[in-house]
Design a protein around this motif. Structure first.
Motif, PDB file in Angstrom:
ATOM      1  N   ASN A  31       1.877   0.415   7.499  1.00  0.00           N
ATOM      2  CA  ASN A  31       1.645  -0.484   8.618  1.00  0.00           C
ATOM      3  C   ASN A  31       2.193  -1.866   8.300  1.00  0.00           C
ATOM      4  OD1 ASN A  31       0.273   1.449  10.143  1.00  0.00           O
ATOM      5  ND2 ASN A  31      -1.682   0.958   9.180  1.00  0.00           N
ATOM      6  N   LYS A  86       0.816  -1.222   0.000  1.00  0.00           N
ATOM      7  CA  LYS A  86       0.000   0.000   0.000  1.00  0.00           C
ATOM      8  C   LYS A  86       0.848   1.270   0.000  1.00  0.00           C
ATOM      9  CE  LYS A  86      -3.889  -2.087   2.486  1.00  0.00           C
ATOM     10  NZ  LYS A  86      -4.773  -2.001   3.640  1.00  0.00           N
ATOM     11  N   GLU A 102      -6.573  -6.981   6.414  1.00  0.00           N
ATOM     12  CA  GLU A 102      -6.762  -7.682   5.152  1.00  0.00           C
ATOM     13  C   GLU A 102      -5.904  -8.941   5.056  1.00  0.00           C
ATOM     14  OE1 GLU A 102      -6.639  -5.538   1.524  1.00  0.00           O
ATOM     15  OE2 GLU A 102      -7.670  -3.778   2.337  1.00  0.00           O
ATOM     16  N   GLN A 156      -0.052  -6.775  10.911  1.00  0.00           N
ATOM     17  CA  GLN A 156      -1.054  -6.044  11.677  1.00  0.00           C
ATOM     18  C   GLN A 156      -2.204  -5.550  10.808  1.00  0.00           C
ATOM     19  OE1 GLN A 156      -0.560  -5.994  14.993  1.00  0.00           O
ATOM     20  NE2 GLN A 156       1.347  -7.126  14.559  1.00  0.00           N
ATOM     21  N   ASP A 157      -2.160  -5.872   9.490  1.00  0.00           N
ATOM     22  CA  ASP A 157      -3.165  -5.397   8.555  1.00  0.00           C
ATOM     23  C   ASP A 157      -4.351  -6.359   8.558  1.00  0.00           C
ATOM     24  OD1 ASP A 157      -4.701  -4.725   6.291  1.00  0.00           O
ATOM     25  OD2 ASP A 157      -2.943  -3.962   5.242  1.00  0.00           O
ATOM     26  N   LEU A 159       2.412  -5.614   7.643  1.00  0.00           N
ATOM     27  CA  LEU A 159       1.392  -6.497   7.090  1.00  0.00           C
ATOM     28  C   LEU A 159       0.802  -7.431   8.142  1.00  0.00           C
ATOM     29  CD1 LEU A 159       2.720  -7.636   3.592  1.00  0.00           C
ATOM     30  CD2 LEU A 159       0.759  -6.167   4.076  1.00  0.00           C
TER      31      LEU A 159
END
Length: 291
Positions: free
Chosen positions: A59, A52, A66, A63-64, A61
């Motif tokens: 952030n 992104k 998605e 912790q993402d 990944l």
């Protein structure tokens, strides 16, 4: 291999990506890896992966939302990292970058990383418009060439059942009504990841009422098809010629004889079109008996 170096009168810091780009199959798992170096006195305090970048979001990944439960970080040494993403989705297609932090510096997130393209499978039918008796070829296609399997072997299914003794292309020659059905394909080794189904329609003509047809009675011929998307127009033929009493391209599937005549004794069949392809039914013999 991409290598990014930073030298300022001291041993270099660098990140080396194993692949500049990767093409992977939708639903499968991919490993995106890199190697990194830094001066010996720079103790690494954090490693992470990101995407992104176009939105400025950085952030981690892991912790993402998605990627929840779909990403893992792995390492074999103290200077390599692998991002594993499971259950790949088409929206996972983007660029991924690695970053590491030391007590003295932060490195790796400002340069190009590895671009991931996630592809599904599609069945391509040639010709697109099928007529009974033709040679029809079904090919399994991907949008990009799979990085780990550039020349895959494909498996074919009809109505969800695996077909045997088939090559990478499924050839129906000549195609007949018995070949009608829904076809899909999968890459060997990923048999649970099927393509969307491509349908060879089954088009039939039925007569009502059944049994003997008597002159003067009411008879209805119905053209039925399991085409997907649904049929948009019908055309009726009588002894090989367009039946003029029916509007060519009619949107109704029926032909009604309110008082059928002995002269209506003929062979009838219908053509259907769903705007993408056409199909023809087998012929139906109508024998009108005199009272």
């Amino acid at each position: 291999i991409l290598v990014f170096l930073f030298c300022a009168g001291s041993p270099c810091m660098n990140v080396t990506y194993t692949h500049q780009s990767i093409c992977a199959l939708k639903g499968s798992t991919v490993d995106i890896s890199c190697f990194y170096t830094h001066p010996s006195w720079h103790n690494v305090t954090e490693v992470s992966w990101f995407s992104k970048w176009e939105t400025g979001v950085t952030n981690d990944l892991s912790q993402d939302p998605e990627y929840t439960d779909r990403v893992e970080y792995h390492r074999q040494t103290d200077k390599d990292s692998t991002l594993k993403i499971t259950d790949l989705r088409e929206r996972d297609s983007t660029e991924y970058k690695f970053r590491f932090k030391t007590v003295h510096a932060e490195w790796g997130y400002t340069f190009s990383g590895t671009t991931l393209s996630v592809t599904g499978l599609q069945v391509e039918m040639t010709p697109a418009t099928v007529t009974e008796g033709q040679r029809v070829t079904l090919d399994c296609r991907t949008v990009c060439t799979l990085t780990d399997n550039p020349n895959p072997s494909y498996i074919w299914y009809k109505l969800g059942q695996r077909l045997t003794n088939q090559n990478n292309s499924l050839i129906l020659n000549p195609v007949s009504s018995e070949d009608a059905g829904r076809y899909s394909c999968a890459v060997e080794g990923f048999e649970d990841l099927h393509s969307p189904e491509e349908t060879l329609t089954s088009t039939l003509v039925s007569v009502s009422p059944s049994g003997d047809i008597v002159e003067g009675s009411s008879v209805t011929l119905t053209c039925s098809s399991d085409a997907n998307p649904p049929v948009q127009s019908y055309a009726w033929y009588k002894n090989g010629s367009v039946y003029q009493s029916i509007f060519y391209g009619n949107t109704e599937p029926q032909q009604v004889f309110s008082q059928i005549k002995s002269s209506d004794t003929r062979q009838y069949y219908c053509w259907v079109s769903n705007g993408i392809s056409t199909d023809r039914s087998p012929s139906l013999d109508i024998d009108v008996k005199c009272e």
